[in-house]
Design a protein around this motif. Sequence first.
Motif, short mmCIF file in Angstrom:
data_model
loop_
_atom_site.label_atom_id
_atom_site.label_comp_id
_atom_site.label_asym_id
_atom_site.label_seq_id
_atom_site.Cartn_x
_atom_site.Cartn_y
_atom_site.Cartn_z
N ILE A 14 1.07 -1.14 -0.04
CA ILE A 14 0.03 0.23 -0.41
C ILE A 14 0.67 1.29 -0.28
N ILE A 15 0.81 1.66 -0.89
CA ILE A 15 2.00 3.34 -1.46
C ILE A 15 0.54 4.21 -1.22
N GLY A 16 1.21 5.53 -0.58
CA GLY A 16 0.71 7.45 -0.60
C GLY A 16 1.91 8.48 -0.61
N LEU A 17 1.66 8.72 -1.62
CA LEU A 17 2.70 9.87 -2.05
C LEU A 17 2.07 11.40 -1.34
N GLU A 18 3.64 11.93 -1.23
CA GLU A 18 3.42 12.82 -0.96
C GLU A 18 4.43 14.08 -1.96
N ILE A 19 3.88 15.01 -3.08
CA ILE A 19 4.78 15.55 -4.34
C ILE A 19 5.24 17.37 -3.72
N VAL A 128 -6.68 11.84 -4.96
CA VAL A 128 -5.75 13.49 -4.50
C VAL A 128 -6.91 13.64 -2.94
N ARG A 129 -5.70 13.54 -2.71
CA ARG A 129 -6.54 13.97 -0.88
C ARG A 129 -6.60 15.45 -0.57
N ARG A 130 -4.83 15.91 -0.99
CA ARG A 130 -5.49 17.38 -1.19
C ARG A 130 -4.49 18.15 -1.51
N ILE A 163 0.48 18.15 -2.89
CA ILE A 163 0.04 17.35 -3.31
C ILE A 163 0.31 15.92 -2.63
N VAL A 164 -1.10 15.94 -2.36
CA VAL A 164 -1.04 13.95 -0.63
C VAL A 164 -2.61 13.77 -1.56
N THR A 165 -1.63 12.83 -1.66
CA THR A 165 -2.47 10.98 -1.91
C THR A 165 -3.19 10.50 -1.27
N GLU A 166 -4.60 9.87 -1.49
CA GLU A 166 -4.88 8.41 -0.59
C GLU A 166 -4.56 7.78 -0.58
N PRO A 167 -3.77 6.76 0.19
CA PRO A 167 -3.32 5.30 0.38
C PRO A 167 -3.86 4.30 -0.96
N ASP A 168 -3.54 4.77 -1.95
CA ASP A 168 -4.45 4.11 -3.38
C ASP A 168 -3.64 3.56 -3.81
N ALA A 205 7.56 8.89 0.05
CA ALA A 205 6.92 7.89 -0.33
C ALA A 205 6.34 7.12 1.43
N ASN A 206 5.10 6.78 1.45
CA ASN A 206 4.84 5.98 2.26
C ASN A 206 4.38 5.28 1.81
N VAL A 207 4.85 4.26 2.80
CA VAL A 207 3.99 2.55 2.57
C VAL A 207 4.19 1.71 3.45
N SER A 208 3.47 0.83 3.33
CA SER A 208 2.66 -0.63 4.24
C SER A 208 2.44 -1.74 3.46
N LEU A 217 -5.61 0.10 7.81
CA LEU A 217 -4.52 0.34 6.88
C LEU A 217 -3.35 -0.19 8.07
N PRO A 218 -2.24 -0.95 7.70
CA PRO A 218 -0.98 -0.88 8.45
C PRO A 218 -0.12 0.24 8.89
N THR A 219 0.46 -0.42 9.95
CA THR A 219 1.28 0.93 10.09
C THR A 219 2.34 0.95 9.18
N LYS A 220 3.04 2.34 9.37
CA LYS A 220 3.64 2.67 7.55
C LYS A 220 5.47 3.27 7.84
N THR A 221 5.23 3.58 7.09
CA THR A 221 7.23 4.03 6.85
C THR A 221 7.25 5.34 5.73
P1 ADP Z 1 0.72 10.85 9.02
O1 ADP Z 1 -0.36 11.02 9.94
O2 ADP Z 1 1.57 9.90 9.99
O3 ADP Z 1 1.22 12.08 8.09
P2 ADP Z 1 -1.15 10.77 7.12
O4 ADP Z 1 -2.58 9.51 6.99
O5 ADP Z 1 -2.00 12.34 6.71
O6 ADP Z 1 -0.69 9.62 7.36
O7 ADP Z 1 -0.70 10.54 5.85
C1 ADP Z 1 0.39 10.67 4.83
C2 ADP Z 1 0.62 9.65 3.19
O8 ADP Z 1 0.36 8.40 3.89
C3 ADP Z 1 -0.93 10.08 2.60
O9 ADP Z 1 -0.33 10.52 1.17
C4 ADP Z 1 -1.43 8.82 2.75
O10 ADP Z 1 -2.26 8.31 1.23
C5 ADP Z 1 -0.70 7.92 2.78
N1 ADP Z 1 -0.90 6.80 3.60
C6 ADP Z 1 -0.85 6.88 5.35
N2 ADP Z 1 -1.57 5.72 5.55
C7 ADP Z 1 -0.65 4.67 4.88
C8 ADP Z 1 -0.50 3.70 4.91
N3 ADP Z 1 -0.55 2.65 5.89
N4 ADP Z 1 0.43 2.83 3.46
C9 ADP Z 1 0.86 3.51 3.14
N5 ADP Z 1 0.65 4.65 2.55
C10 ADP Z 1 -0.50 5.82 4.00
#
Ligand code: ADP
Length: 493
Positions: A14-19, A128-130, A163-168, A205-208, A217-221
């Motif tokens: 699972i990946i979400g990006l912040e650009i 795109v979240r925001r 630009i912040v995406t959802e974890p899609d 890049a956020n990934v779990s 949603l699991p814990t991400k890094t």
């Molecule tokens: P945080 O509170 O740690 O900043 P957010 O919910 O605000 O986390 O999300 C920040 C970014 O991380 C977004 O792009 C989101 O899509 C992504 N993200 C959130 N949860 C996960 C997850 N479990 N796995 C991968 N990406 C995630």
Amino acid sequence: MMLESNAVDGHETIIGLEIHVQLKTRSKMFCGCAVEFGAPPNTLVCPVCLGLPGALPVVNRRAVELAVFAALALNCQVHSRSVFARKNYFYPDLPKGYQISQFDRPLTTSGWLDVPADAASTPRRVRVRRIHVEEDSGKSLHDRFAGLTAVDLNRAGVPLVEIVTEPDLRSPAQARAWLVRLKQTLEYLEVSDCNMEEGSLRVDANVSVRPPGVTALPTKTEVKNLNSFSQLERALEYEASRHLAILRAGGSVAHQTMLWDPARNESRPMRGKEELHDYRYFPEPDLLDLVVTEETVGQLQRQLPELPWQKQERFEKEYDLTPYDAGVLSASRQLADYYEALARISGAPRSAANWMMREALSVANELGVSVGEGFVDPARLAELMELVAAGRLSHNLGAEVLRSMVETGKAAAQVVAERGLEKIKAGSQLDQWVEEALSENPAEVERFRGGEEKLLAFFIGQVMRKSKGRADAKQLRERLLMMLKPERTDTGS
Ligand code: ADP
Ligand code: ZN
Ligand code: MG
């Protein structure tokens, strides 16, 4: 091989990006200083972006317009009222001690951008979240003075959108494909030059990794310091396989920010201190709410250019191109404009596409120029196409002639005349080469006559070499067949 997709043991990546994207404005976000990459350090500064006491910010209207423009292309909702906020932290390249950003009331929210269809990935819609506007920080330079860190504040206050995406996103390759599409879209809009090496497009890049059956949603890094598409993909593969190994060993992933080290091909945790975030956001008291009227949004909506996927679809329909060719030819506006001019001038869109895909792109690539800049005009390339269509030049010399046209600036006909490249048709010269080719290769002639007809290609190659590619391929083939099968008078097959 590391984790490539979402399919290891049914685990899902699972990946979400912040650009962060620098906006292509002439001046900074809250002052009149010029925006320019590579100027001498600390020459583009003023009391506002230096954070001197008493200096007041004024919003750059153009930056807001560019942000709205991007938001519209990404199908976001633009809010008529949004709020600037101070994000407080201490860092040498942040002279005010805070960054003006947006927090709980961003300019735009709730959009989406699809991953291109050829990326063979589902689901394709990435929400795109925001998108919010903010200012960039300065730059710390660690390599100028031994043992010292220098600070360049030219970048302080440059307009950004985040630009912040959802974890899609569901795989590193898909994340890469989506980011390529995002960059292409922003380039089409001309809101940014998106130069990743110069830092005008930066991605975190956020990934779990989720075991089968789990829906939460699991814990991400979060991985920082990704300066190219391949680093993004490699870092995500590395992180995902690291998570997977931890999960399989029965452990749990620590919520951490990681730094990607491209030299060592690995990520490692940022030091704890750097990670302690308590930004103490509060509304920026020196700025009013940001108001964007419906009228402004409507005007910008009407100015939206044709977007990459729309252009690709139109090329497929209007010019009868394959999705692949249409995709390549719409990769940038510049390339697409060049192709359309060539299609129009030559009156042969399919052939124009073939010339683009085969000759033009490879010659441009070889010479290190881009089609449309430092290249030949479409009208000139159309003349070359015409020489081939009229049978005066053999198609396999097209690239060579084009290369020479780019290098010398000469027209196709001139290059062909000067270098003696006219197509050589049936006649004594062609016959002589054919006879030479046969008499030099008696064994092959015998084998051909014994039934090995695929040797025809060998003889064609021999004559083509003698003619330096100028022989008329069709007539050569006919001539060879006649000479190789002297008993036959009918040369058709
Ligand atoms: P945080 O509170 O740690 O900043 P957010 O919910 O605000 O986390 O999300 C920040 C970014 O991380 C977004 O792009 C989101 O899509 C992504 N993200 C959130 N949860 C996960 C997850 N479990 N796995 C991968 N990406 C995630
Ligand atoms: Zn300034
Ligand atoms: Mg967050």
